[in-house]
Scaffold this motif. Structure first.
Motif, PDB file in Angstrom:
ATOM      1  N   GLN A   1     108.959  32.479  51.902  1.00 36.71           N
ATOM      2  CA  GLN A   1     107.818  31.844  51.235  1.00 36.71           C
ATOM      3  C   GLN A   1     106.820  31.320  52.269  1.00 36.71           C
ATOM      4  N   LEU A   2     107.327  30.701  53.336  1.00 41.78           N
ATOM      5  CA  LEU A   2     106.460  30.191  54.394  1.00 41.78           C
ATOM      6  C   LEU A   2     105.701  31.338  55.067  1.00 41.78           C
ATOM      7  N   GLN A   3     106.393  32.454  55.325  1.00 44.56           N
ATOM      8  CA  GLN A   3     105.725  33.616  55.917  1.00 44.56           C
ATOM      9  C   GLN A   3     104.588  34.107  55.029  1.00 44.56           C
ATOM     10  N   GLN A   4     104.836  34.160  53.715  1.00 43.85           N
ATOM     11  CA  GLN A   4     103.800  34.631  52.798  1.00 43.85           C
ATOM     12  C   GLN A   4     102.598  33.692  52.815  1.00 43.85           C
ATOM     13  N   ILE A   5     102.853  32.385  52.777  1.00 44.67           N
ATOM     14  CA  ILE A   5     101.745  31.427  52.798  1.00 44.67           C
ATOM     15  C   ILE A   5     100.942  31.578  54.088  1.00 44.67           C
ATOM     16  N   LEU A   6     101.630  31.621  55.219  1.00 44.82           N
ATOM     17  CA  LEU A   6     100.917  31.721  56.497  1.00 44.82           C
ATOM     18  C   LEU A   6     100.153  33.031  56.637  1.00 44.82           C
ATOM     19  N   THR A   7     100.753  34.136  56.208  1.00 45.53           N
ATOM     20  CA  THR A   7     100.056  35.416  56.338  1.00 45.53           C
ATOM     21  C   THR A   7      98.923  35.564  55.323  1.00 45.53           C
ATOM     22  N   CYS A   8      98.857  34.659  54.345  1.00 41.86           N
ATOM     23  CA  CYS A   8      97.698  34.617  53.446  1.00 41.86           C
ATOM     24  C   CYS A   8      96.502  33.961  54.137  1.00 41.86           C
ATOM     25  N   HIS A   9      96.671  33.585  55.404  1.00 43.42           N
ATOM     26  CA  HIS A   9      95.582  33.051  56.225  1.00 43.42           C
ATOM     27  C   HIS A   9      95.175  34.040  57.315  1.00 43.42           C
ATOM     28  N   VAL A  10      95.744  35.249  57.266  1.00 45.60           N
ATOM     29  CA  VAL A  10      95.543  36.220  58.343  1.00 45.60           C
ATOM     30  C   VAL A  10      94.959  37.518  57.777  1.00 45.60           C
ATOM     31  N   VAL A  11      93.921  38.007  58.441  1.00 45.02           N
ATOM     32  CA  VAL A  11      93.305  39.278  58.089  1.00 45.02           C
ATOM     33  C   VAL A  11      93.489  40.216  59.278  1.00 45.02           C
ATOM     34  N   ALA A  12      93.806  41.460  59.018  1.00 49.20           N
ATOM     35  CA  ALA A  12      94.042  42.443  60.081  1.00 49.20           C
ATOM     36  C   ALA A  12      92.708  43.033  60.548  1.00 49.20           C
ATOM     37  N   ALA A  13      91.866  42.177  61.103  1.00 50.32           N
ATOM     38  CA  ALA A  13      90.551  42.583  61.623  1.00 50.32           C
ATOM     39  C   ALA A  13      90.033  41.452  62.495  1.00 50.32           C
ATOM     40  N   ASN A  14      88.997  41.747  63.256  1.00 51.76           N
ATOM     41  CA  ASN A  14      88.340  40.736  64.066  1.00 51.76           C
ATOM     42  C   ASN A  14      87.003  40.447  63.395  1.00 51.76           C
ATOM     43  N   ALA A  15      86.967  39.455  62.506  1.00 52.28           N
ATOM     44  CA  ALA A  15      85.771  39.181  61.704  1.00 52.28           C
ATOM     45  C   ALA A  15      85.117  37.867  62.119  1.00 52.28           C
ATOM     46  N   MET A  16      84.011  37.989  62.839  1.00 52.29           N
ATOM     47  CA  MET A  16      83.233  36.822  63.219  1.00 52.29           C
ATOM     48  C   MET A  16      82.454  36.329  61.989  1.00 52.29           C
TER      49      MET A  16
ATOM     50  N   VAL B   1      86.035  31.121  67.001  1.00 51.78           N
ATOM     51  CA  VAL B   1      86.808  30.745  68.186  1.00 51.78           C
ATOM     52  C   VAL B   1      87.484  32.026  68.668  1.00 51.78           C
ATOM     53  N   ARG B   2      86.870  32.663  69.660  1.00 53.18           N
ATOM     54  CA  ARG B   2      87.328  33.972  70.133  1.00 53.18           C
ATOM     55  C   ARG B   2      88.678  33.867  70.845  1.00 53.18           C
ATOM     56  N   GLN B   3      89.520  34.865  70.599  1.00 53.70           N
ATOM     57  CA  GLN B   3      90.845  34.975  71.196  1.00 53.70           C
ATOM     58  C   GLN B   3      90.974  36.376  71.791  1.00 53.70           C
ATOM     59  N   SER B   4      91.959  36.594  72.632  1.00 52.85           N
ATOM     60  CA  SER B   4      92.142  37.932  73.197  1.00 52.85           C
ATOM     61  C   SER B   4      92.567  38.934  72.132  1.00 52.85           C
ATOM     62  N   ASN B   5      93.158  38.436  71.050  1.00 58.38           N
ATOM     63  CA  ASN B   5      93.625  39.335  69.991  1.00 58.38           C
ATOM     64  C   ASN B   5      92.962  39.058  68.645  1.00 58.38           C
ATOM     65  N   GLY B   6      91.749  38.500  68.681  1.00 59.95           N
ATOM     66  CA  GLY B   6      91.028  38.276  67.431  1.00 59.95           C
ATOM     67  C   GLY B   6      90.165  37.034  67.469  1.00 59.95           C
ATOM     68  N   VAL B   7      90.123  36.344  66.340  1.00 60.31           N
ATOM     69  CA  VAL B   7      89.267  35.165  66.193  1.00 60.31           C
ATOM     70  C   VAL B   7      89.948  34.165  65.261  1.00 60.31           C
ATOM     71  N   ILE B   8      89.703  32.888  65.520  1.00 59.71           N
ATOM     72  CA  ILE B   8      90.170  31.813  64.642  1.00 59.71           C
ATOM     73  C   ILE B   8      88.950  31.163  64.005  1.00 59.71           C
ATOM     74  N   HIS B   9      89.076  30.876  62.711  1.00 57.58           N
ATOM     75  CA  HIS B   9      88.126  30.035  61.989  1.00 57.58           C
ATOM     76  C   HIS B   9      88.955  28.870  61.453  1.00 57.58           C
ATOM     77  N   VAL B  10      88.624  27.648  61.836  1.00 54.80           N
ATOM     78  CA  VAL B  10      89.359  26.463  61.398  1.00 54.80           C
ATOM     79  C   VAL B  10      88.941  26.135  59.965  1.00 54.80           C
ATOM     80  N   ILE B  11      89.927  25.857  59.100  1.00 55.03           N
ATOM     81  CA  ILE B  11      89.635  25.502  57.709  1.00 55.03           C
ATOM     82  C   ILE B  11      90.264  24.160  57.357  1.00 55.03           C
ATOM     83  N   ASP B  12      89.752  23.557  56.284  1.00 52.75           N
ATOM     84  CA  ASP B  12      90.171  22.209  55.915  1.00 52.75           C
ATOM     85  C   ASP B  12      91.132  22.138  54.737  1.00 52.75           C
ATOM     86  N   ARG B  13      91.740  23.268  54.359  1.00 51.80           N
ATOM     87  CA  ARG B  13      92.730  23.269  53.281  1.00 51.80           C
ATOM     88  C   ARG B  13      93.660  24.468  53.461  1.00 51.80           C
TER      89      ARG B  13
END
Length: 191
Positions: A104-119, A170-182
């Motif tokens: 369940q935790l894996q599903q929740i966390l991977t619902c925050h991940v997209v398989a692309a580098n989207a700025m 927030v650029r990373q070597s393997n993608g990008v992070i966007h910080v969210i508040d929920r």
């Protein structure tokens, strides 16, 4: 054992250039949780330095997703802050971190991940192209709805819960992070 500590001027200049380039690159990236974010590091390598993402890092470790988020990607991660996780009851959060609930935790966390580098400009463009709302398919099988609220990107999960992007690109070597508040949740899961 004696070590050779003789530097040539060329080697010293090269080392200095690398350090300056590394610091300059970090300065071009937004600070997150009081820490510099280096585009030469992976999502996990940067996240562990953010004081605002200790719960997310603990959850990624508990879900055995460290190796995945250290891999080549590319990934776009919508990274909930500690305050975002604080909106979940302590009992529910502790239950999620229990090894018995790893799936369940894996599903929740991977619902925050997209398989692309989207700025953020690309996301805003997709929102505009789709008439104001763009579906975002995640690795975890969730579909988030992205829209603009003024100049801010807002995501809505399958339960109608909304999160704003508070720090973008927030650029990373393997993608990008966007910080969210929920924390975003899959359909039918309450927070």
């Amino acid at each position: 054992m004696k070590m050779n500590t003789t530097f040539t001027l060329g080697a010293l200049a090269t080392a200095t250039a690398i350090l300056v380039a590394g610091n300059s690159a970090a300065q071009d990236n937004p600070m997150v949780g009081g820490a510099a974010m280096f585009p030469s590091k992976t999502i996990v390598e940067n996240a562990v330095n953010s004081a605002d993402h200790t719960t997310l890092v603990a959850a990624v470790q508990a879900a055995d997703l460290v190796d995945t988020l250290n891999s080549a990607g590319p990934f776009t991660v919508f990274a909930p802050t500690n305050d975002a996780f604080g909106m979940i009851s302590e009992a529910s959060l502790n239950a999620l971190l229990d090894p018995a609930n790893k799936g369940q935790l894996q599903q929740i966390l991977t619902c925050h991940v997209v398989a692309a580098n989207a700025m953020s400009d690309a996301i805003a463009g997709m929102i505009a192209d789709d008439g104001g709302t763009h579906p975002v398919e995640t690795v975890g099988g969730c579909t988030l709805q992205a829209k603009m609220q003024g100049s801010e990107i807002v995501l809505t999960d399958e339960n109608g819960r909304s999160a704003s992007v508070t720090i973008s690109d927030v650029r990373q070597s393997n993608g990008v992070i966007h910080v969210i508040d929920r924390v975003m949740l899959p359909a039918g899961q309450a927070g």
